[in-house]
Design an enzyme around this catalytic site. Structure first.
Site, PDB file in Angstrom:
ATOM      1  N   GLY A  68      63.451 -10.748  -0.447  1.00 31.63           N
ATOM      2  CA  GLY A  68      63.117 -12.169  -0.386  1.00 31.63           C
ATOM      3  C   GLY A  68      62.139 -12.478   0.730  1.00 31.63           C
ATOM      4  O   GLY A  68      61.252 -11.685   1.052  1.00 31.63           O
ATOM      5  N   SER A  69      62.334 -13.613   1.371  1.00 27.61           N
ATOM      6  CA  SER A  69      61.326 -14.133   2.305  1.00 27.61           C
ATOM      7  C   SER A  69      61.177 -13.322   3.588  1.00 27.61           C
ATOM      8  O   SER A  69      60.204 -13.528   4.329  1.00 27.61           O
ATOM      9  CB  SER A  69      61.649 -15.590   2.656  1.00 27.61           C
ATOM     10  OG  SER A  69      61.504 -16.407   1.513  1.00 27.61           O
TER      11      SER A  69
END
Length: 667
Positions: free
Chosen positions: A290-291
Site C-alpha cells: 500500500g501507501s
C-alpha cells in the site's frame, strides 16, 4: 644305487621345503590381509557381534541475545532404559514402574520381555521420578544422561528461534538454519554381549561422550523483542485483527533487534500449536504494502530530478480515471506540493509522479531497493515478494504500483528498504546472528555489517526524510506515531487484500501498516508494524501507528539506559551455561519483572553475589530471575516450587561449588 637313493632323498627334501615355503607364504599373505589390509573392517564386524551401540542425543549449543542473555539452552536430563535379558522379574518390575511412567502395566511388561538387548522406557524424565526409580534398584534397568532443548523465555522470540525435534534436529527458525553449527557430536552408549547375544558387561559404559555444538550470539535484544511482541499483541487484539507483524532494525548496519509475529507460540511445547501460529510471517509471508511504497516512488523521482518537494501536482479533487480504472483518494485534494502528496498519502498524486518516472525507471529503483528478491536474512523460508518484470505491466499497472498495489513484499524487505533511506541511501543486508562461539566462550566467527549497494544519494535520502517527517506532523496521516521529544519520519499504509476465491480485491479485507525511523536526524531504529485484517479501522495511521509509537519510545528509553545496548565486558558470554537464566526486564514504562502471587521465600543477599540466597518456596520463574540478577549458575532439579537447596541460605558460594535447588509441583 646308494647315490640314487641319496639324490632322491634330497629331491624330496627340496620338494617338502618348497611346499612348506608355499604354505608359509599363503599363511603369511592371508595373515597380512586379515591383520593389516582388512583390520578396520574386521574390527567393526567383531564389535558388532559383542558390542551393542545405542546413539545418544547430542547437546546443542546455546543461543543468546546480544547482551548475553540465554534464549535457547540444552538441559541435561536422565533417560530410562531396560536390558530385557537382564530383567529377572519382568512382571514385578512392570508393576512398580508403570505408575511412575504413567503407562499401563501391560505396556511396560511388553517392553521388558522383548527379544532385544536394549529398549528405551522413557526419554528425558523429571528429576523427581528419576530419583524414585533409582531408589528401587531394579535389575536390568538403567539411566543415561541426554540433553533436552529448553527455551527459558517461552514465547519471546519464538518465531526467530524456532524449535527442535526429539532427535534433536532443528525444525524451524535459527535452530533449522544453523542446525549444522549448533548440533554437537553424537555420543554412544555401549554394552557388551556374548556369542549368544547375552549382555555380559556389569554396567553400561559411554565410550564416546556427546560434545556440545557451537553457540550463537544474536543481534536480537530480548527486551526490545519483548516490547515489540507486547505492543503488537495489544494492537492486534484492540483492532480485532487476524494477525500482525513487527520488525525493529538498526538502519546503519542491518542488524535486526526484534522480529515479532502475532499469534505466537511456546517452542517448549510447539506440537500443541497450528501451522498458522507457528509461521514466521515477517519473513515467509508477502503482502501488498500500500501507501508505504510511496516512499520509494518519491526517492526515485527526486533522485532522477524529475520532481522537487515544493513542485505542484493536481490531485483532481479525489477522483482520476486512467487506463480504464478510477483512482480515488480518501482525503480529496486539489493542487498540492509533492511533499504533501506523501503527507496526505494521495494515490492520484503518486500515480502522476509515477507517470513522470515511467515503467523502466520505477522498476529499476524498486529492484535496487531490494524488492522482488530475497534479502538474504539468516532465517529459513524467506519469500522474495512479487515484483513483475516491466514486460508484464499492462494498463494501469504503473499507476497502481506507484501507490503500492499490484506488487507484494515481505515485512523484512520493507524494513530493509526504508533503512536505506534512513542511513543515507545504502542498502544493507539484514542479519540476526552476529557471533559464533564455542562451548568455552571463544569467538570462532564474527559477522560484520554487509553493504549491498547504494540506492540513492545522501541528499535524496535527506530530502525524503524531511518529507516523511510531515506525515507525522499535524495534518498528516500518521500523527498517532508522533513521539514527544523526538523527530519521527514515517509513512502510513493501507492496502486492499486479494480475495483468493474471486482473485480480485476484497471489499472488506485490508492490511494496515506504519513504517518509520527515529530519531529522524540521526536514525537509530527502523520500525515496521503491520496489522492484518483489522476490523476496528482499516487505516495504518489509526491501528498501526500507536504501536509504532510505543515500541519506538520504550526502545529509545531502553537504549539510552544501556548506552545503545552495547554489550559490556561483564555481559560477554564466557561459556554456554548448563542451566537457563532469564534476564529481568528493563525498567521501562509498563515493563516491570513478572512476579507471582503467593510466592514464598525471601531473598536475603549480603555481599556482591557471593552469598547463597534463600530460594525456598519460590517458583521456577522467580528462581531464574534471581539467578540472572545475582549472576549465579544454579542447577534446577524438578519443577514447581523450591523445597530444598544447596548450599544453605547465607553460605558463601565459590566458583567450583555444586549449587542446586530442588523443586516439586504444588499440591
Amino acid at each position: 644305487m646308494k647315490d640314487q637313493r641319496e639324490k632322491w632323498t634330497r629331491v624330496r627334501i627340496i620338494i617338502l621345503a618348497g611346499l612348506f615355503a608355499c604354505c608359509f607364504l599363503v599363511v603369511g599373505g592371508r595373515s597380512f590381509c586379515l591383520q593389516v589390509l582388512k583390520h578396520d573392517q574386521l574390527v567393526k564386524l567383531a564389535e558388532r557381534q559383542y558390542n551393542r551401540t545405542v546413539p545418544l542425543v547430542p547437546a546443542r549449543g546455546g543461543i543468546y541475545d546480544r547482551t548475553g542473555a540465554p534464549l535457547a539452552v540444552s538441559l541435561e536430563m536422565d533417560s530410562l532404559y531396560a536390558e530385557p535379558r537382564q530383567v529377572k522379574d519382568p512382571h514385578g518390575t512392570a508393576t512398580v514402574l508403570a505408575p511412575l511412567l504413567g503407562e499401563s502395566q501391560q505396556a511396560v511388561f511388553k517392553k521388558l520381555t522383548l527379544e532385544r538387548g536394549f529398549v528405551w522406557l522413557e526419554r528425558r524424565m523429571a528429576p523427581d521420578t528419576v530419583r524414585r526409580i533409582k531408589q528401587l534398584r531394579l535389575a536390568g534397568i538403567g539411566f543415561v544422561k541426554e540433553s533436552k532443548r529448553f527455551y527459558p523465555n517461552f514465547e519471546v522470540a519464538s518465531h526467530v528461534l524456532g524449535f527442535t525435534g526429539i532427535d534433536p534436529e532443528g525444525l524451524e527458525g535459527l535452530e533449522l538454519r544453523y542446525d549444522a553449527t549448533i548440533l554437537g557430536n553424537t555420543g554412544y552408549l555401549v554394552t557388551e554381549r556374548d556369542a549368544l547375544g547375552r549382555d555380559v558387561a556389569p554396567h553400561e559404559t559411554v565410550v564416546k561422550d556427546a560434545s556440545p555444538g557451537r553457540s550463537l550470539v544474536l543481534t536480537l535484544d530480548k527486551n526490545i523483542q519483548y516490547l515489540a511482541e507486547k505492543e503488537l499483541a495489544k494492537a492486534v487484539q484492540s483492532s480485532g485483527a487476524k494477525a500482525g507483524m513487527a520488525v525493529v532494525a538498526e538502519p546503519a548496519t542491518g542488524k535486526v533487534l526484534a522480529l515479532a509475529n502475532y499469534p505466537t507460540f511456546n517452542p517448549n511445547s510447539f506440537s500443541r500449536y497450528t501451522p498458522f501460529q507457528l509461521r514466521n510471517r515477517s519473513v515467509v509471508d508477502s503482502f501488498e504494502p500500500g501507501s508505504t511504497f510511496k516512499i520509494f516512488l518519491m526517492a526515485a523521482a527526486i533522485e532522477e530530478k524529475l520532481v522537487r518537494p515544493h513542485d505542484q501536482v493536481n490531485c483532481e479533487n479525489g477522483s482520476y480515471v486512467f487506463g480504464g480504472r478510477t483512482i480515488r483518494d480518501d482525503h480529496p485534494q486539489g493542487r498540492i506540493s509533492v511533499s504533501d502528496v506523501l503527507r496526505y498519502s494521495s494515490n492520484i498524486g503518486s500515480a502522476k509522479i509515477g507517470f513522470r518516472l515511467g515503467d523502466d525507471r520505477l522498476h529499476r529503483y524498486l529492484k535496487a531497493f531490494g524488492f522482488g528478491e530475497r534479502t538474504g536474512i539468516d532465517l529459513p523460508g524467506e519469500t522474495g515478494g512479487g515484483l513483475r518484470p516491466v514486460s508484464r505491466w499492462y494498463g494501469s499497472d504503473l499507476a497502481t504500483i506507484a501507490f503500492g498495489q499490484g506488487v507484494s513484499a515481505s515485512a523484512i524487505q520493507l524494513v530493509n528498504a526504508v533503512s536505506a533511506v534512513a542511513n543515507g541511501g545504502m542498502l544493507m543486508k539484514p542479519y540476526l546472528v552476529e557471533r559464533v562461539i564455542d562451548d568455552a566462550g571463544r569467538e570462532l566467527k564474527h559477522i560484520q555489517p554487509q553493504p549491498v549497494r547504494r540506492v540513492i544519494s545522501a541528499d535524496t535520502a535527506a530530502t525524503v526524510t524531511r518529507m516523511m517527517e510531515t506525515v507525522v506532523a499535524p495534518g498528516g496521516t500518521g500523527t498517532k506515531a508522533a513521539i514527544e521529544g523526538f523527530r519521527v519520519a514515517g509513512k502510513t499504509g493501507t492496502a486492499q487484500k486479494v480475495d483468493p476465491v474471486s482473485r480480485g480485491y476484497s471489499a472488506t479485507k485490508r492490511t494496515a501498516s506504519f513504517i518509520g525511523f527515529v530519531p529522524a536526524e540521526k536514525p537509530q531504529l527502523t520500525i515496521l508494524v503491520v496489522i492484518d485484517e483489522p476490523s476496528a479501522s482499516p487505516y495504518g495511521g489509526v491501528v498501526a501507528a500507536p504501536a509504532f509509537r510505543e515500541i519506538a519510545f520504550n526502545t529509545l528509553c531502553y537504549l539510552k539506559g544501556t548506552n545503545g545496548g552495547a554489550t559490556t565486558p561483564a555481559m560477554q558470554v564466557k561459556a554456554a551455561p548448563a542451566q537457563p537464566a532469564v534476564p529481568q526486564a528493563a525498567a521501562l514504562r509498563e515493563l516491570e519483572p513478572v512476579t507471582e502471587a503467593g510466592e514464598g521465600g525471601r531473598i536475603d543477599v549480603a555481599g556482591a553475589g557471593t552469598v547463597m540466597p534463600d530460594f525456598r518456596g519460590m517458583s521456577m520463574r522467580r528462581v531464574l530471575q534471581v539467578m540472572e540478577k545475582r549472576q549465579i549458575n544454579i542447577q534446577l532439579r524438578g519443577s514447581g516450587r523450591v523445597i530444598e537447596q544447596y548450599p544453605q541460605p547465607g553460605q558463601v558460594i565459590r566458583g567450583a561449588d555444586e549449587i542446586w535447588v530442588r523443586l516439586v509441583p504444588a499440591a
